[in-house]
Design an enzyme around this catalytic site. Structure first.
Site, PDB file in Angstrom:
ATOM      1  N   ARG A  78     135.801  45.047  10.543  1.00 17.35           N
ATOM      2  CA  ARG A  78     135.828  46.486  10.787  1.00 17.35           C
ATOM      3  C   ARG A  78     136.222  46.693  12.247  1.00 17.35           C
ATOM      4  NH1 ARG A  78     130.189  48.686  10.613  1.00 17.35           N
ATOM      5  NH2 ARG A  78     130.398  48.520   8.351  1.00 17.35           N
ATOM      6  N   ASP A  98     127.114  44.538  12.099  1.00 18.73           N
ATOM      7  CA  ASP A  98     127.540  45.544  13.078  1.00 18.73           C
ATOM      8  C   ASP A  98     127.577  44.938  14.476  1.00 18.73           C
ATOM      9  OD1 ASP A  98     127.799  47.543  11.216  1.00 18.73           O
ATOM     10  OD2 ASP A  98     125.831  48.421  11.593  1.00 18.73           O
TER      11      ASP A  98
END
Length: 305
Positions: free
Chosen positions: A182, A132
């Site tokens: 992402r 992330d």
């Protein structure tokens, strides 16, 4: 008013005293809407239910900004247990984690040791791991770790945030690694020196980096609840003849459930980001900051028995 609330919740998300209180009192006041539970067993049940509905998952053991080597190692151990749980139960799930929870703020040695332990286990069980992206000061360190790990493992990707000026350049530089990325708008409060302030500018850059990464021929996860971005992506892949196995949509657990299923029924791959664990406070505050209307769920929680 909405911007004031957003700033308030982003400020509260970094309050260590509130984080300690949240761990003590558990999932209350609406947080359970966005967090699967405090244990891996609770998360396993949620993942199983989502898989039955045709939804893929990425699971995240919540925790961030850890400054202790032993605590970082414990976090890595939890990630390894999650990978084993996914493999043991044949779940359609990946793993997401924050590098600060793995010791990014402690030392390079600590974070790399923990990540290699995790990725060795991921290789065994064929579980993909996404790093992330966090706040701006940790952007370059995260990309540096990703580049090193990507040279050693296929089972690792990371995140690019559309609200940062640098994102288009980052995608161009990462292209040689053929990365699975992402793409998100971004959920931290950043200075106008490094990030777009206006929503339209962020949205325009989001569309630009989606197009850039898709046309580079690399796997693209478009993480958004915004219908305009979803529709843009649909049109882009249709016009460019992009295969359905080259991209996916990602959404957060507890947000726009009906839209998730609608996309699945239309034949798109949808992955749900499912967080769990006791360190849920910062994540919850950022969800409220993203959409202050979610405060209604907190208010309801205050009056539940």
């Amino acid at each position: 008013m909405e911007q004031m609330l957003k700033n308030l919740f982003l400020f509260l998300s970094k309050n260590k005293g509130m984080t300690r209180a949240a761990k003590k009192y558990g999932l209350r006041f609406g947080a359970s809407r966005f967090v699967a539970g405090e244990t891996l067993e609770m998360a396993c049940k949620v993942i199983t239910d989502l898989n039955r509905m045709g939804l893929a998952v990425t699971i995240d053991y919540l925790g961030e900004f850890i400054e202790d080597e032993q605590e970082a190692r414990k976090m890595a151990d939890q990630c390894i247990e999650a990978i084993r749980m996914i493999g043991r139960n044949n779940l359609d799930s990946q793993l997401s984690l924050k590098l600060t929870s793995m010791g990014l703020d402690v030392s390079e040695r600590v974070v790399m040791d923990n990540m290699r332990r995790i990725l060795e286990e991921a290789k065994v069980h064929q579980v993909f791991v996404t790093l992330d992206m966090e706040d701006f000061p940790r952007c370059q360190p995260t990309l540096d770790v990703f580049k090193t790990l990507r040279a050693e493992y296929n089972e690792v990707g990371t995140v690019i945030q559309a609200y940062l000026y640098r994102s288009e350049k980052d995608i161009a530089e990462l292209d040689e690694l053929h990365p699975n990325l992402r793409l998100v708008k971004g959920a931290y409060k950043e200075s106008g020196e490094v990030a777009f302030a206006e929503k339209k500018a962020v949205d325009d850059n989001f569309k630009q980096i989606i197009k850039q990464h898709v046309l580079n021929g690399n796997y693209t996860a478009v993480a958004t609840h915004d219908d305009k971005i979803i529709d843009y992506t649909k049109e882009l892949v249709k016009d460019e003849g992009i295969s359905g196995d080259s991209f996916e949509f990602q959404m957060l657990y507890g947000i726009r459930n009906e839209k998730q299923l609608e996309l699945v029924n239309e034949g798109y791959k949808v992955r749900v980001y499912v967080p769990y664990g006791t360190d849920w406070y910062g994540y919850f505050m950022r969800r409220l900051a993203e959409r202050p209307a979610n405060i209604a769920f907190v208010v309801k929680g205050l009056f539940k028995k």
